[in-house]
Design a protein around this motif. Structure first.
Motif, short mmCIF file in Angstrom:
data_model
loop_
_atom_site.label_atom_id
_atom_site.label_comp_id
_atom_site.label_asym_id
_atom_site.label_seq_id
_atom_site.Cartn_x
_atom_site.Cartn_y
_atom_site.Cartn_z
N THR A 74 0.84 -1.22 0.00
CA THR A 74 0.00 0.00 0.00
C THR A 74 0.86 1.25 0.00
OG1 THR A 74 -0.12 -0.06 2.41
CG2 THR A 74 -1.91 -1.13 1.19
N ASP A 75 2.06 1.16 -0.53
CA ASP A 75 2.97 2.30 -0.48
C ASP A 75 3.32 2.86 -1.86
OD1 ASP A 75 4.40 0.12 -1.34
OD2 ASP A 75 6.16 0.52 -0.11
N ASP A 76 2.51 2.58 -2.89
CA ASP A 76 2.82 3.13 -4.21
C ASP A 76 2.47 4.61 -4.25
OD1 ASP A 76 0.07 3.49 -5.65
OD2 ASP A 76 -0.02 1.49 -4.76
N GLU A 77 3.01 5.33 -5.22
CA GLU A 77 2.85 6.79 -5.29
C GLU A 77 1.42 7.24 -5.57
OE1 GLU A 77 4.48 8.76 -8.88
OE2 GLU A 77 5.14 6.74 -9.43
N PHE A 78 0.56 6.33 -6.04
CA PHE A 78 -0.81 6.69 -6.39
C PHE A 78 -1.83 6.20 -5.36
CE2 PHE A 78 1.48 6.01 -10.45
CZ PHE A 78 1.49 7.31 -10.89
N TYR A 79 -1.36 5.57 -4.30
CA TYR A 79 -2.26 4.99 -3.31
C TYR A 79 -3.10 6.09 -2.65
CZ TYR A 79 -4.07 1.89 0.24
OH TYR A 79 -4.92 1.15 1.03
N GLY A 80 -4.40 5.87 -2.61
CA GLY A 80 -5.30 6.85 -2.01
C GLY A 80 -5.82 7.87 -3.02
N ARG A 81 -5.18 8.00 -4.16
CA ARG A 81 -5.63 8.97 -5.18
C ARG A 81 -6.25 8.28 -6.39
NH1 ARG A 81 -0.88 12.30 -7.06
NH2 ARG A 81 0.25 10.38 -6.69
N ILE A 82 -5.68 7.15 -6.80
CA ILE A 82 -6.16 6.44 -7.98
C ILE A 82 -6.48 5.01 -7.59
CG2 ILE A 82 -5.58 5.69 -10.32
CD1 ILE A 82 -3.68 8.04 -10.53
N SER A 83 -7.64 4.54 -8.03
CA SER A 83 -8.03 3.16 -7.73
C SER A 83 -7.24 2.18 -8.59
CB SER A 83 -9.52 2.98 -7.98
OG SER A 83 -9.79 3.12 -9.36
N THR A 84 -7.38 0.90 -8.28
CA THR A 84 -6.72 -0.13 -9.06
C THR A 84 -7.24 -0.13 -10.50
OG1 THR A 84 -6.50 -1.46 -7.05
CG2 THR A 84 -6.16 -2.59 -9.14
N GLU A 85 -8.54 0.08 -10.65
CA GLU A 85 -9.13 0.17 -12.00
C GLU A 85 -8.57 1.38 -12.75
OE1 GLU A 85 -11.16 -1.10 -15.19
OE2 GLU A 85 -11.09 -2.17 -13.28
N GLY A 86 -8.34 2.47 -12.03
CA GLY A 86 -7.75 3.66 -12.64
C GLY A 86 -6.33 3.41 -13.11
N LEU A 87 -5.57 2.60 -12.36
CA LEU A 87 -4.21 2.25 -12.78
C LEU A 87 -4.24 1.43 -14.08
CD1 LEU A 87 -2.52 1.32 -9.38
CD2 LEU A 87 -2.18 3.38 -10.74
N ILE A 88 -5.20 0.53 -14.18
CA ILE A 88 -5.33 -0.28 -15.40
C ILE A 88 -5.67 0.61 -16.59
CG2 ILE A 88 -6.70 -2.08 -16.52
CD1 ILE A 88 -6.99 -3.39 -13.74
N ASN A 89 -6.62 1.53 -16.40
CA ASN A 89 -7.01 2.43 -17.49
C ASN A 89 -5.86 3.34 -17.90
OD1 ASN A 89 -9.59 1.38 -17.60
ND2 ASN A 89 -10.42 2.89 -16.17
N ALA A 90 -5.07 3.81 -16.93
CA ALA A 90 -3.92 4.67 -17.24
C ALA A 90 -2.87 3.90 -18.04
CB ALA A 90 -3.31 5.23 -15.96
N GLN A 91 -2.66 2.63 -17.68
CA GLN A 91 -1.70 1.82 -18.44
C GLN A 91 -2.15 1.67 -19.90
OE1 GLN A 91 -0.20 -1.92 -16.60
NE2 GLN A 91 -1.45 -1.26 -14.85
N LYS A 92 -3.45 1.41 -20.09
CA LYS A 92 -3.98 1.27 -21.46
C LYS A 92 -3.81 2.57 -22.24
CE LYS A 92 -7.48 -2.19 -20.35
NZ LYS A 92 -8.93 -2.44 -20.24
N GLN A 93 -4.09 3.68 -21.59
CA GLN A 93 -3.99 4.98 -22.26
C GLN A 93 -2.55 5.28 -22.69
OE1 GLN A 93 -4.97 8.31 -19.79
NE2 GLN A 93 -4.16 9.78 -21.26
N PHE A 94 -1.61 5.09 -21.76
CA PHE A 94 -0.22 5.41 -22.09
C PHE A 94 0.38 4.43 -23.09
CE2 PHE A 94 -0.41 7.90 -18.08
CZ PHE A 94 -0.10 9.13 -18.63
N ARG A 95 -0.05 3.17 -23.04
CA ARG A 95 0.43 2.22 -24.04
C ARG A 95 -0.10 2.61 -25.42
NH1 ARG A 95 -1.24 -2.78 -22.22
NH2 ARG A 95 -3.19 -2.53 -23.35
N ARG A 96 -1.37 3.00 -25.49
CA ARG A 96 -1.96 3.42 -26.77
C ARG A 96 -1.26 4.70 -27.28
NH1 ARG A 96 -6.15 6.59 -28.83
NH2 ARG A 96 -7.23 5.63 -30.58
N ASN A 97 -1.01 5.65 -26.40
CA ASN A 97 -0.32 6.89 -26.79
C ASN A 97 1.09 6.59 -27.31
OD1 ASN A 97 -2.56 8.32 -26.06
ND2 ASN A 97 -1.69 9.14 -24.18
N LYS A 98 1.76 5.63 -26.68
CA LYS A 98 3.11 5.26 -27.13
C LYS A 98 3.06 4.65 -28.53
CE LYS A 98 5.13 1.49 -26.02
NZ LYS A 98 5.78 0.33 -25.45
#
Length: 168
Positions: free
Chosen positions: A86-110
């Protein structure tokens, strides 16, 4: 006058600024640009295009690297959450589902950035080829339009017109 003498006379009458047609120049320019972007533009003596080519390739490469770094940040945070940390930089701000969506977005942008970079590379080659083709056209200031006046032999009326003369 024979055909041979007419050809010799024609060759002797070429203007002093005449440059011989080189059919391989466009292929050579395209090859140089394929080997090293901007080299075809240098071969064509269009030096002002070289910074544009490198700026476009640099910006698109920057976006590839930036999107990859962001993708890695969100992927690492997601992996840590799956491991129970529970010590990642996004803990408390972004949900686990949000992390998955962000990965998809940045992979697509790349992936889009990679396609844009390849497109810029291909445009660099096409530009060198087309520019070498266009340099071989004779574009001198001798092109002119002259008004013409002619009298019709049968009716005696005047015929007016414009003539466009090309010298080959």
């Amino acid at each position: 006058m024979t055909l041979r003498t007419a050809q010799i006379a024609k060759v002797d009458s070429l203007p002093k600024n005449y440059t011989e047609y080189n059919p391989l120049a466009p292929a050579k320019a395209a090859f140089y640009s394929a080997v090293l972007p901007g080299l075809g533009q240098a071969y064509n003596k269009r030096y002002w295009k070289i910074p544009i080519v490198y700026a476009a390739l640099g910006v698109s490469t920057y976006f590839i690297v930036d999107n990859q770094n962001e993708y890695t940040r969100y992927r690492d945070a997601y992996k840590r959450r799956l491991a129970g940390h529970t010590d990642d930089e996004f803990y408390g701000r972004i949900s686990t589902e949000g992390l998955i969506n962000a990965q998809k977005q940045f992979r697509r942008n790349k992936e889009i950035s990679i396609l844009v970079t390849l497109g810029i590379y291909v445009l660099n080659i096409i530009d060198a080829n087309v520019d070498a083709h266009l340099q071989q056209f004779n574009v001198n200031k001798d092109l002119s339009i002259h008004p013409s006046f002619d009298v019709n032999e049968y009716s005696g009326k005047a015929n007016y017109g414009l003539s466009l003369n090309f010298n080959f």
